[in-house]
Write a protein that holds these residues in place. Structure first.
Motif, PDB file in Angstrom:
ATOM      1  N   VAL A 211       0.863  -1.118   0.059  1.00 31.10           N
ATOM      2  CA  VAL A 211       0.107   0.030  -0.033  1.00 31.10           C
ATOM      3  C   VAL A 211       0.763   1.348  -0.061  1.00 31.10           C
ATOM      4  CG1 VAL A 211      -1.974  -0.858   0.824  1.00 31.10           C
ATOM      5  CG2 VAL A 211      -0.348  -0.074   2.520  1.00 31.10           C
ATOM      6  N   ASP A 212       2.184   1.322  -0.065  1.00 34.74           N
ATOM      7  CA  ASP A 212       2.977   2.280  -0.606  1.00 34.74           C
ATOM      8  C   ASP A 212       2.720   2.690  -2.112  1.00 34.74           C
ATOM      9  OD1 ASP A 212       4.400   2.546   1.738  1.00 34.74           O
ATOM     10  OD2 ASP A 212       5.741   1.091   1.216  1.00 34.74           O
ATOM     11  N   LYS A 213       2.442   1.583  -2.783  1.00 28.79           N
ATOM     12  CA  LYS A 213       2.079   1.923  -4.372  1.00 28.79           C
ATOM     13  C   LYS A 213       0.751   2.604  -4.430  1.00 28.79           C
ATOM     14  CE  LYS A 213       1.758  -1.453  -7.145  1.00 28.79           C
ATOM     15  NZ  LYS A 213       2.187  -0.917  -8.622  1.00 28.79           N
ATOM     16  N   HIS A 214       0.889   3.462  -5.664  1.00 32.53           N
ATOM     17  CA  HIS A 214      -0.501   3.985  -6.137  1.00 32.53           C
ATOM     18  C   HIS A 214      -0.911   3.097  -7.172  1.00 32.53           C
ATOM     19  CE1 HIS A 214       1.427   7.548  -4.338  1.00 32.53           C
ATOM     20  NE2 HIS A 214       0.452   8.161  -4.359  1.00 32.53           N
ATOM     21  N   TRP A 215      -1.963   2.361  -6.940  1.00 28.71           N
ATOM     22  CA  TRP A 215      -2.633   1.240  -7.537  1.00 28.71           C
ATOM     23  C   TRP A 215      -3.578   1.922  -8.631  1.00 28.71           C
ATOM     24  CZ3 TRP A 215      -1.392  -3.628  -7.611  1.00 28.71           C
ATOM     25  CH2 TRP A 215      -0.678  -4.289  -6.714  1.00 28.71           C
ATOM     26  N   GLN A 216      -3.497   1.573  -9.884  1.00 19.84           N
ATOM     27  CA  GLN A 216      -4.533   1.861 -10.647  1.00 19.84           C
ATOM     28  C   GLN A 216      -5.728   0.972 -10.359  1.00 19.84           C
ATOM     29  OE1 GLN A 216      -6.390   0.345 -13.499  1.00 19.84           O
ATOM     30  NE2 GLN A 216      -7.510   2.294 -13.423  1.00 19.84           N
ATOM     31  N   ARG A 217      -6.881   1.394 -10.152  1.00 17.17           N
ATOM     32  CA  ARG A 217      -7.949   0.537  -9.649  1.00 17.17           C
ATOM     33  C   ARG A 217      -8.420  -0.592 -10.409  1.00 17.17           C
ATOM     34  NH1 ARG A 217     -12.568   4.207  -9.771  1.00 17.17           N
ATOM     35  NH2 ARG A 217     -12.586   3.667 -12.144  1.00 17.17           N
TER      36      ARG A 217
END
Length: 409
Positions: A211-217
């Motif tokens: 959850v450090d990542k920026h996830w594309q939904r």
């Protein structure tokens, strides 16, 4: 229940001992064990690499005496993999691509530029249909800004997806073992991977996502299916269940990193969302899922090529990260990918992601036209032990036509 086996009882257990002993002996070198799940009661007994080499030779002699067919071909592949891992632990000086070939049965090559061109066009068209205008670079920037999640929002979003994926796995792919389930679904920080599943036994497991990542939904939907349903958790629990029923051979009753089974074990989960049919209908939601996977595939080409170049000494870290960023990988993700594919353990199995997805995707295209064929394919993928080479051969035989997933149009 008497366990299924491909060789005699002593040889079958001896080979599992080899696998478990290599895992134990490799832990100091790699910082973690090679074996992530073991369904047998076998314990490692080989305390040095010379003893492992002798045991491999003993198993090889028994396998060489088997009749031609799947068990012999499968075990021959596993033994080549074990010998290659042994050579790594002995610090023998062997070329990188030779190690990948021995471990994954894959000739790790640069991906043709035509694949990048195709995916850029697919991504540009799909983002246009979703309402994002301008050149591809501008489309991707706007799309990521509008549809990305990070932190606790990732896990909250994923809870409903996880439930739907489990439901549709049982409806469209296979029945899960009784009592199967996920005990923990949480975020994690400070790691180089995107997501991870861990099998804990008794058909149970847990999931962690970075959850450090920026996830594309929509890409997160793909990764969640990969790790859970009908992906890794499904494979882990099903193999345990089949083994307990005497329908899965003891020589395959574990999961090992750096093994000729890795490409199939990763390729199946890489196609997991598609098996559910979520991206295969005429809707905006399905289009969004297809666009996310095209975006992922484009980045993975750069990751695969950077892995090869860095591990053969033809590309620096900075050049590798820049290549991935040019393929729209976020810079933080590119830095994490570099750390992953230069890791002493992962460097020789990293090609499993790109090639595994390609192999299973192209194979499934031969069977997805009707339900009976789909189920025949799922028997090959989920209920039959396979290395890369035996899976390719089985797909050709089952579909009645030559199958070469390593060639490009």
């Amino acid at each position: 229940m008497t366990p299924l086996r491909y060789t005699d009882p002593a040889t079958a257990r001896r080979y599992v001992d080899v696998v478990l002993s290599l895992s134990e002996l490799g832990t100091p070198r790699f910082g973690r064990p090679l074996v992530l799940a073991n369904y047998t009661d076998v314990q490692p007994t080989l305390t040095n690499l010379d003893a492992v080499a002798v045991a491999i030779d003993e198993v090889q002699a028994a396998v060489d005496g088997l009749a031609d067919g799947h068990p012999r071909a499968y075990l021959q592949a596993l033994l080549r993999g074990s010998r290659t891992v042994l050579s790594v632990l002995r610090r023998e000086d062997r070329p990188y691509r030779e190690l990948v070939q021995g471990i994954l049965e894959i000739d790790h090559q640069p991906i043709p530029a035509s694949e990048t061109v195709r995916l850029r066009a697919e991504l540009h068209e799909g983002l246009g249909l979703l309402g994002y205008e301008g050149p591809l670079e501008r489309q991707v920037e706007a799309w990521l800004a509008a549809t990305s999640l990070t932190g606790d929002a990732v896990i909250e979003f994923g809870k409903g997806i996880l439930s739907d994926a489990r439901r549709d796995t049982e409806a469209r792919v296979l029945k899960l073992p009784p009592g199967e389930g996920i005990d923990s679904f949480t975020g994690i920080r400070g790691v180089h991977y995107s997501g991870r599943s861990q099998y804990t036994g008794g058909f149970r497991g847990w999931l962690h996502f970075n959850v450090d990542k920026h996830w594309q939904r929509d890409l997160f939907v793909h990764v969640l299916c990969h790790e859970a349903y009908p992906g890794h958790q499904t494979f882990y629990a099903l193999w345990d269940w089949l083994y307990q029923q005497g329908r899965w051979p003891i020589e395959a009753a574990y999961y090992q990193l750096n093994n000729p089974t890795n490409a199939v074990f990763e390729g199946g989960p890489e196609s997991a969302m598609h098996f559910l049919g979520w991206d295969d209908v005429d809707s905006r939601e399905a289009l969004a899922l297809r666009v996310a996977v095209a975006y992922m595939d484009l980045g993975r080409i750069a990751m695969n090529d950077a892995c090869l170049a860095c591990n053969t000494g033809t590309m620096t870290r900075e050049e590798a990260v820049d290549l991935m960023v040019q393929h729209f990988v976020l810079r933080d993700d590119a830095e994490r990918a570099y750390q992953f594919f230069t890791d002493d353990l992962a460097r020789t199995n990293y090609a499993q992601y790109y090639y595994g997805r390609r192999i299973v995707k192209l194979a499934y295209e031969r069977f997805e036209h009707d339900e009976a064929s789909r189920q025949r394919f799922f028997d090959l993928l989920y209920r039959t032990p396979h290395s890369t080479s035996t899976f390719v051969a089985a797909v050709a035989e089952a579909s009645g036509a030559p199958f070469d997933p390593f060639s490009y149009q």
